[in-house]
Write an enzyme that holds these catalytic residues in place. Sequence first.
Site, PDB file in Angstrom:
ATOM      1  N   PRO A 102       0.818  -1.210   0.000  1.00 18.02           N
ATOM      2  CA  PRO A 102       0.000   0.000   0.000  1.00 18.02           C
ATOM      3  C   PRO A 102       0.852   1.260   0.000  1.00 18.02           C
ATOM      4  O   PRO A 102       1.716   1.417   0.841  1.00 18.02           O
ATOM      5  CB  PRO A 102      -0.788  -0.099   1.305  1.00 18.02           C
ATOM      6  CG  PRO A 102      -0.581  -1.489   1.806  1.00 18.02           C
ATOM      7  CD  PRO A 102       0.708  -1.952   1.232  1.00 18.02           C
ATOM      8  N   GLU A 103       0.631   2.083  -0.995  1.00 16.60           N
ATOM      9  CA  GLU A 103       1.196   3.431  -0.962  1.00 16.60           C
ATOM     10  C   GLU A 103       0.026   4.383  -0.753  1.00 16.60           C
ATOM     11  O   GLU A 103      -1.091   3.950  -0.503  1.00 16.60           O
ATOM     12  CB  GLU A 103       1.961   3.728  -2.259  1.00 16.60           C
ATOM     13  CG  GLU A 103       3.179   2.813  -2.386  1.00 16.60           C
ATOM     14  CD  GLU A 103       4.254   3.370  -3.297  1.00 16.60           C
ATOM     15  OE1 GLU A 103       4.336   4.588  -3.436  1.00 16.60           O
ATOM     16  OE2 GLU A 103       5.015   2.566  -3.863  1.00 16.60           O
TER      17      GLU A 103
END
Length: 272
Positions: free
Chosen positions: A2-3
Amino acid sequence: MPELPEVETTRRGLEPHLVNQRIMTVIVRNPRLRWPIPSQLAAELPGQRIHTVQRRGKYLLLDCDKGSLILHLGMSGSLRVIDAATPPEKHDHFDLLLEGGAAMRLRDPRRFGAVLWAKGDVLAHPLLASLGVEPLTEDFSGNWFYTQTRTRSAPIKQVLMDSHLVVGVGNIYANEALFRATINPKTAANRIGLERCTKLVEAVQTTLQLSISAGGSSLRDFVDSNGNPGYFQQQYWVYGRTGLTCKQCGAAISQIKQGQRSTFYCPRCQAR
DNA sequence: CGCCAGGCCTGCACGC
DNA sequence: TGCGTGCAGGCCTGGC
């Protein structure tokens, strides 16, 4: 992995299910995340209502009656809203059971994520207090970035990934944004002029926005979704494309190591 | 079996 | 001296 776009997509997916909901029960199956899940949560959270679901960098903040729950997905974490009766799977470490029978469930195979509790001003929490600017706000401008980078001789990619300068730009989007801005990842940050700084800031914003838009299409199915909203739809210019042809010029994409992280770039489009 | 991926904190070394 | 800066290590598991 996850960014910021994945975290923002998660936030938007959670929000309608959590806001104004009362927490009934806390289930901690494995407290051993990046930091231990505070043991007092199970006693303290039940009865409290969730007021807002916010994001600061890659942290999700659930503002409750008596404090804020801080969530981080690390690199393998995901959050879903499911029926509380759904049997947990191997890496489902943490549940918030809500009134009405739903549950917010954290899955995190690699346990780099975090569940923490902050009383008072959550933004004053040590993990949040020294974070840099939000990339999708006006604070993140070409002029500002130019000024900030004059003292930084490190390669631009590593500076771009410094969360104390600007938050939410992880390895994938740093690579992608530098391609968009046609800047070589190895260039010293303080050797990039105002014009190219502005171009880079715009490239970061475009890259993040496009990714959030792509993730948004999965929001409707957030409940019982695979927990990775938007992540599988990514189309990358350079990330993970070592040796493949550049979509812009046809040259072979290069891969190098910078600060123990993989960097991908087009040696022709990003010559300097 | 070994290696790699990833976020990001901590601790350490360095230079002004 | 102290600070900003940059580097390296560490935490984990699944997949190749």
